[in-house]
Design an enzyme around this catalytic site. Structure first.
Site, PDB file in Angstrom:
ATOM      1  N   LYS A 197       0.843  -1.213   0.000  1.00 21.74           N
ATOM      2  CA  LYS A 197       0.000   0.000   0.000  1.00 21.74           C
ATOM      3  C   LYS A 197       0.871   1.253   0.000  1.00 21.74           C
ATOM      4  CE  LYS A 197      -2.354   2.905   3.167  1.00 21.74           C
ATOM      5  NZ  LYS A 197      -2.168   4.026   2.296  1.00 21.74           N
ATOM      6  N   GLU A 204       9.760   1.047  10.724  1.00 17.80           N
ATOM      7  CA  GLU A 204      10.750   2.103  10.482  1.00 17.80           C
ATOM      8  C   GLU A 204      10.017   3.413  10.707  1.00 17.80           C
ATOM      9  OE1 GLU A 204      12.498   4.900   9.411  1.00 17.80           O
ATOM     10  OE2 GLU A 204      12.349   4.363   7.293  1.00 17.80           O
ATOM     11  N   GLU A 252       9.111  15.182  16.282  1.00 19.03           N
ATOM     12  CA  GLU A 252       9.473  15.128  14.865  1.00 19.03           C
ATOM     13  C   GLU A 252       8.592  16.129  14.116  1.00 19.03           C
ATOM     14  OE1 GLU A 252       8.295  11.628  12.515  1.00 19.03           O
ATOM     15  OE2 GLU A 252      10.272  11.689  11.610  1.00 19.03           O
TER      16      GLU A 252
END
Ligand code: NDP
Length: 792
Positions: free
Chosen positions: A194, A268, A402
């Site tokens: 996907k 990840e 982040e």
């Protein structure tokens, strides 16, 4: 005006002219599909019932309608991948290698089309898609074409997992596809993939190119849509593995969704990577490194060096150079070949980035930004300027979160030790970049950084041969290189029952000699009383054992704290650790008769002797491996060597199997400590007494305090405490009942610790083939890739 002054004039105003790359071939390709796409299942397009638009972030124009897959579509894709699996397996390594090679060649033939389409869809500068994303994607397929052939030699006794699910984000659409699909195929799996909803187009072009490359139908299936499609993949019962790249929040959801399912998982995730500039760094080179690190792909890079840590005495000079360089960055139409930065992916991302910066400004941070001029016109533009944030508090969200945009936060340090402390002061651990002219300093600092990748005097370098991935909340597992392949392989052999021993519970029990002893816990190198003050006598059949302490939550916390403090062990040389393990084996053998006496009433004399002997053999095997399970050196293209170092995971929580009280305990402990980890182990609940007996061996074997901690008690109570503990980096339980496995994996999502939770065959423990050292040592290590460029 005289000619010479013309030239002077031209030289003084020298600027880039427009250098547009034509969008026409990509737009023509979209036109051949009438700007609409179905799903790629079983080697053909399947129409979908609902669609959404894919937009060009540089101008907001609609590029194409993309299908929103439904749960049933995901199931059909899994079915197609399952149907393709037998023929794909039968094709063998040679056949699969040829297909991967053909994919690489096909991508190469269409590389410019892919680059332009990527830039249209994602907004990244054509310079980057053309020179970095697409060539690296191609390199991944070439590299893994080779791995398909070498698999049997390099990974004996391993096999493909089956059908795997893969989910990627929007920042490197085709490159992430290559990182995922190439190793999966090389290992013989088939795939349901996907792409991110913002950037599906290169994956759809890739699907079409698969036919040209001769990929058998069903080997690669591409389902498009939003997060619900990702969820359907993560939860699909017949997928054997999920590989995910994206945000830590979604990674955590996927960890929970797959808990107890037996699926392999690699995550990840996000990062807040430090870019460390020491006093002796080449500052001009460091400035270019910063540009590549935080302004590459508009900072929308998981491993972006978003925290600049600079030596206090150097900061002013570096920042002056950096501000001057920032002013020269060219921002604009990403299809222009001389543009450095394009727009962010969409307006939502723009608002997120801008929100962080404005909140930092309100807190008193000093913000320096390049001018956007006409690009900032209109409320819907996605351009965000390169941004420098100084005068920030360490506690500010812009320092810890982040941001995923072109925003660099600056902090200073005085000593290398302070730099390491600041660098590691984050919940993430993806990458780090070190800048110094002293190789001694950088190689001293690199191992101290909690990060999966360290770049020395370079940044954001990637290669198919070199693993990539993080530690802590940046996830686990690696992509690329040898360590990336193992993520798509499982053990081949069903455990051999070479010893053909009956399970402990089937052996008639005898009453042990009554010994009026009260065992203690073993925490921080000392025998300690349990916090709760309770001890229990384990009972097996009509046998009652001497009392052992009933450890509780507090005991586990004390043990973890002791393990956390024992940091000297990971700095101990591998030779030193091997000596300790040999000594442990020697002392276990010296205490053999006593240990056998304890084991015999539990399992019978023959099996007790077998268990003792296997335990000593196991300790010897891991002692032997301690200084041999070493890293490698990679030589990717360019003047660079990459050291892939096997590093310890940290503090490992271990639940020993019930039925092999001594052998199970040493089989888990030995590989972990051989590689420099510290351990908190819950011994067999059926015979905890063995731990009390073996402590006497431990105490005489030179194991430093805190390296091994043993907490006896109820596994159902203690294992969840370890699983939820934020200071435990990994959890092993190889005989978990399904409910416990689910509970432990769900709890592990709290700090995204690695888990090794399995249901080993009872007879496997005594089988040296099953307990083959490398299998265990891989679980006890994580690879750090340290990039060291060279040249004059
Ligand atoms: P997400 O993590 O949400 O998305 C990554 C992929 O996962 C996409 O394909 C997404 O689908 C899919 N997905 C979303 N929800 C689920 C779910 N519950 N289960 C399974 N799959 C799911 O990243 P976003 O694109 O939403 O970005 C949000 C933030 O995440 C960014 O601002 C950035 O900070 C961070 N991020 C970090 C990345 C990294 O590499 N570290 C990469 C991308 C984002 P869909 O395309 O529909 O969203």
């Amino acid at each position: 005006m005289p000619a010479s002054s013309d030239i002077r004039d031209i030289m003084s105003t020298l600027d880039y002219g427009p250098s547009p790359e034509s969008a026409t071939p990509a737009l023509d390709w979209l036109a051949t599909h009438e700007q609409g796409f179905g799903l790629w299942i079983g080697g053909q397009w399947r129409d979908g019932s609902s669609h959404f638009d894919s937009l060009n972030p540089s101008n907001g124009q609609r590029l194409a309608a993309i299908t929103q897959a439904q749960t049933g579509d995901v199931d059909q894709a899994v079915q197609a991948a399952e149907a393709a699996l037998p023929a794909w397996t039968a094709l063998g390594p040679g056949g699969r290698s040829r297909v991967l090679y053909a994919i690489a060649r096909t991508l190469q033939r269409h590389s410019r089309l892919l680059a332009v389409l990527e830039t249209l869809d994602n907004g990244k500068a054509i310079r980057e898609s053309r020179d970095i994303d697409i060539p690296l994607a191609i390199r991944h397929f070439y590299h893994h074409a080779g791995w398909a052939l070498r698999l049997a030699t390099e990974f004996p006794k391993h096999r493909a997992l089956g059908v795997v699910g893969q989910i990627v984000p929007w920042n490197f659409p085709l490159l992430m596809l290559a990182w995922k699909i190439a190793p999966a195929l090389a290992c013989g799996n088939t795939v349901v993939f996907k792409p991110a909803e913002q950037t599906s187009l290169t994956a759809l072009l890739f699907a079409e190119l698969c036919t040209e490359a001769g990929v058998p139908p069903g080997v690669i299936n591409i389902v498009t849509g939003d997060g619900a499609v990702g969820q359907a993949i993560a939860q699909h019962p017949r997928l054997r593995k999920i590989a995910f790249t994206g945000s830590t929040e979604v990674g955590r959801e996927i960890r929970k969704a797959t808990a107890g399912s037996g699926k392999k998982l690699s995550l990840e995730l996000g990062g807040k990577s430090p870019f460390i500039v020491f006093a002796d760094a080449d500052l001009d080179a460091a400035v270019e490194g910063i540009v590549d690190s935080i302004w590459f792909n508009q900072g929308q890079v998981c491993c972006a060096g978003s925290r600049l840590l600079v030596h206090e005495g150097t900061a002013e000079r570096l920042l002056a150079k950096l501000r001057a360089r920032m002013a020269l960055l060219r921002i604009g139409d990403p299809l222009d070949k001389s543009i450095d930065m394009g727009p962010l992916i969409d307006r939502t991302q723009w608002q997120r980035v801008s929100g962080y910066v404005e909140r930092a400004r309100a807190e008193g941070a000093v913000i320096t930004q390049a001018e956007l001029g006409a690009l900032a016109a209109g409320d819907n533009h996605c351009y965000y300027p390169p941004t420098l944030v100084t005068s920030v508090e360490t506690s500010s969200e812009i320092v810890s979160d982040e941001v995923f945009g072109p925003v660099l936060v600056v902090q200073t340090f005085r000593t290398p030790a302070e730099a390491v402390e600041l660098a590691n002061h984050t919940r993430f651990g993806l990458a780090a970049s070190l800048w110094s002219e002293s190789i001694g300093l950088t190689l001293d600092v690199a191992p101290k950084l909690k990060a999966g990748v360290v770049w020395i005097n370079t940044a954001n370098a990637f290669d198919a041969a070199c693993g990539f991935g993080g530690v802590k909340e940046s996830g686990f597992g690696r992509e690329g290189g040898r360590e990336g392949l193992i993520e798509y392989l499982g053990p081949d052999a069903t455990p051999a029952t070479q010893h053909d021993m009956p399970a402990a519970s089937e052996v008639p029990l005898r009453t042990p000699d009554a010994i009026d002893r009260t065992a203690k816990l073993y925490v921080g190198g000392a025998q300690t009383r349990p916090d709760g003050g309770y001890s229990v006598r384990a009972e097996t059949g009509d046998t009652t054992w001497p009392a052992t302490p009933l450890g509780n939550r507090k005991d586990i916390r004390n043990a973890v704290e002791a393990a956390r403090k024992a940091t000297g062990w990971e700095r101990q040389s591998a030779h030193g650790r091997a000596q300790v393990l040999y000594y442990l084996a020697e002392n276990t053998q010296a205490h053999a008769e006593r240990l056998i006496a304890t084991l015999t009433p539990f399992a019978g004399d023959a099996r007790a002797r077998l268990e003792l002997q296997c335990s000593v053999d196991r300790l010897l095997a891991f002692a032997a491996a301690a200084d041999k399970f070493e890293g490698r050196v990679h030589q990717p293209p360019g003047n660079v060597v990459v050291m892939a170092l096997n590093e310890p995971v940290g503090v490992i929580g271990q639940i020993a199997p019930d039925d092999w009280p001594l052998l199970g305990m040493v089989s888990l402990l030995a590989p972990a400590i051989a590689m420099g980890n510290r351990v908190v182990l819950v011994p067999s609940q059926r015979l905890p007494w063995i731990a009390a007996d073996w402590v006497q061996v431990l105490e005489t074997s030179d194991i430093p305090a805190g390296v091994v901690n043993l907490v006896t008690g109820q596994r159902d109570e203690l294992a969840p405490v370890l699983a939820a503990h934020a200071d435990v980096d990994s959890l092993w339980c190889l005989d978990a009942a399904p409910e416990l496995a689910t509970q432990l994996e769900r709890l592990s999502a709290i700090n995204l610790k690695r888990t090794w939770i399995d249901r080993a065959d009872n007879s496997a423990w005594a089988d040296a083939d099953w307990a083959e050292p490398d299998h265990f040592l891989r679980q006890a290590t994580q690879v750090k890739n340290v990039w060291v460029p060279y040249g004059v």
